[in-house]
Scaffold this motif. Structure first.
Motif, PDB file in Angstrom:
ATOM      1  N   ARG A   1       0.822  -1.210   0.000  1.00 36.39           N
ATOM      2  CA  ARG A   1       0.000   0.000   0.000  1.00 36.39           C
ATOM      3  C   ARG A   1       0.850   1.251   0.000  1.00 36.39           C
ATOM      4  NH1 ARG A   1      -5.154  -0.620   0.034  1.00 36.39           N
ATOM      5  NH2 ARG A   1      -6.052  -2.525   0.896  1.00 36.39           N
TER       6      ARG A   1
ATOM      7  N   THR B   1       0.573   7.620   6.945  1.00 32.53           N
ATOM      8  CA  THR B   1       1.828   7.097   6.414  1.00 32.53           C
ATOM      9  C   THR B   1       2.818   6.965   7.559  1.00 32.53           C
ATOM     10  OG1 THR B   1       2.485   9.325   5.904  1.00 32.53           O
ATOM     11  CG2 THR B   1       1.543   8.048   4.095  1.00 32.53           C
TER      12      THR B   1
ATOM     13  N   SER C   1       2.897   2.706   3.158  1.00 32.79           N
ATOM     14  CA  SER C   1       3.163   1.705   4.184  1.00 32.79           C
ATOM     15  C   SER C   1       4.659   1.415   4.265  1.00 32.79           C
ATOM     16  CB  SER C   1       2.404   0.416   3.886  1.00 32.79           C
ATOM     17  OG  SER C   1       2.926  -0.185   2.722  1.00 32.79           O
TER      18      SER C   1
ATOM     19  N   SER D   1      -3.445   4.044  -0.656  1.00 25.83           N
ATOM     20  CA  SER D   1      -3.574   3.782   0.781  1.00 25.83           C
ATOM     21  C   SER D   1      -5.046   3.833   1.155  1.00 25.83           C
ATOM     22  CB  SER D   1      -2.782   4.805   1.579  1.00 25.83           C
ATOM     23  OG  SER D   1      -3.269   6.085   1.292  1.00 25.83           O
TER      24      SER D   1
END
Ligand code: C2O
Ligand code: CU
Length: 471
Positions: free
Chosen positions: A213, A309, A216, A303
């Motif tokens: 993602r 994040t 990530s 995401s």
């Protein structure tokens, strides 16, 4: 609008038939606390789903075998059950293990005969990425698929969103998709760079795709289980920090733009981050002289809404290694590496007798360490427990050699006469043709330990020796 992972992958332009990265099955415990691993023939869809399956040998009939995950310091109990037509053993590569569990036939145990079993019980002192593999007729048994991964988890788990193990192998297959038997044991590969293959798999699949993602943080554990292939790896479309080598943490370093040498038996742990706004495809590639090949692809998904994040670096906690190499009272040993094609070796000691090159070739012993080919009767040296050891490896051959020491991690102290201040702690060091590298370690683990080249055809053809650490 994209509503599902599947749709997204299709929209990323992936043709039907591309495999997602196969996950590694986790080894399960039986009632007595043992993980049973049956070494046996099996079948793997190496060419892809719907194609002829390849007959392999694997732990639980799979290649890679089940992943073993333990916490640092926890007891590992594995029962090897041999249902192969040959004797076998298990070696725990990179684990600073108690000597009797090291899995070396002739040296630490008898090979387990067909129908037999052996209980491996040990503690893994270091957290990190390790692996297990056969140590009998390794050149054949590993080429057939007998290996798996051992992940030792840190006591405090570092904060990653995904923890992925990628086991890289190369297969030499016939047109029917079966193991190319004729080249197993072929003198030509034993005298040159070893037996490699053109069909590269990651966790048993060719060019698998990995979904991650956007935003990530991913831990990537790369394990090279090839008999002989050395890769120069590079990531494209992702930011990568090197965080560990051969199971030992390193100070994190941005390697996004650097090729990383990756030899047989080595492990590379990376922390991956997506690049802002970069969606779609990224890849792990192996560089060639004139381009590169994709080993695995990444599909970067948007995401999920509301996800934060995770910027910033993860630094892995240190392992309990003895790191102080005391030079004044170190035991210094010169190990000349000789032999192979274009090496000019004239003679070597084989089974206690000095043989000329023709006789050596007849015995398929083509490589030597410190003048001896094959496992010597007497150790190369004996160290006192706790003594520092400096091995000066002099590569007088025309080939690179990934040199591996059992039971220890070492640090390169010097390369071609140049002092190295901050070389990483490793268990397998790639030594290039004509290079001289000195490796230092503290002999704090008693027992009989191997030093050998991890190009498995070189090991088989003589590039193997052992040393002793007094109790
Ligand atoms: Cu990975 Cu002696 O081996
Ligand atoms: Cu070698």
């Amino acid at each position: 609008m994209i509503t599902s992972r599947r749709q997204f992958i299709q929209s990323a332009g992936l043709a039907a038939g591309w495999a997602m990265l196969p996950g590694l099955a986790l080894a399960g415990k039986s009632d007595d606390g043992f993980i049973n691993l049956i070494a046996r023939p099996g079948e793997m869809p190496l060419l892809g789903d719907g194609k002829t399956a390849t007959r392999i040998w694997g732990y639980e009939g799979k290649s890679p075998g089940p992943q073993i995950r333990v916490r640092q310091g926890e007891e590992v109990k594995v029962r090897l059950i041999n249902k192969l037509p040959q004797p076998t053993t298990m070696h725990w590569h990179g684990v600073r293990i108690v000597n009797g569990m090291d899995g070396v036939p002739e040296l630490t145990q008898k090979a387990v005969p067909p129908g037999g079993r052996f209980d491996y019980v040990f503690r893994a002192p270091d957290a990190g990425t390790f692996w297990y593999h056969t140590h009998n007729r390794t050149w054949e048994q590993m080429a057939r698929g007998l290996y798996g991964t051992l992940i030792v988890e840190e006591k405090d788990k570092p904060a990653f969103d995904q923890d992925l193990t990628l086991v890289v192998d190369d297969w030499r297959l016939t047109e029917e998709g079966q193991i190319h038997e004729k080249s197993l044991g072929a003198l030509h590969e034993w005298a040159h760079g070893g037996r490699s293959g053109r069909w590269i798999t990651v966790n048993g699949a060719h060019r698998p795709q990995i979904a991650i993602r956007q935003g990530s943080r991913v831990r990537l554990r790369l394990v090279n289980v090839c008999n002989a292939s050395i890769y120069a790896l590079k990531l494209e479309g992702l930011k990568a920090h090197l965080i560990a080598l051969d199971g030992q943490p390193v100070a994190p370093r941005d390697v996004s733009d650097e090729p990383m040498l990756f030899s047989p038996a080595q492990r590379i742990d990376l922390a991956l981050e997506t690049i802002a706004d970069h969606q779609g495809k990224a890849s792990l590639r192996s560089l060639r002289r004139d381009g590169s090949d994709e080993l695995a692809g990444f599909v970067i998904e948007p995401s999920s809404p509301g996800a934060t994040t995770r910027p910033g670096l993860v630094r892995l906690p240190e392992n309990p290694l003895s790191k102080t190499i005391s030079m004044p009272d170190a035991l210094k040993v010169d190990v000349k590496m000789e032999g192979g094609a274009m090496g000019g070796m004239r003679s070597a000691i084989y089974k206690g007798r000095k043989l000329g090159i023709d006789e050596l070739i007849q015995n398929k012993h083509l490589w030597a360490l410190a003048g001896v080919t094959g496992l010597p009767e007497k150790p190369l040296f004996s160290a006192k427990r706790g003594q520092s050891v400096v091995l000066n490896l002099i590569n007088a051959t025309a080939w690179p050699h990934p040199m591996h020491i059992h039971g220890f991690h070492f640090r390169a102290l010097e390369r071609n006469g140049k002092t190295l201040a901050t070389a990483p702690w490793r268990d397998t060091e790639l030594i290039m043709p004509r290079e001289t590298v000195s490796l230092g370690f503290v002999a704090d683990n008693p027992g009989k330990w191997l030093l050998h080249c991890h190009t498995l055809e070189h090991t088989a053809a003589g590039m193997i020796t052992w040393f002793e650490v007094a109790a």
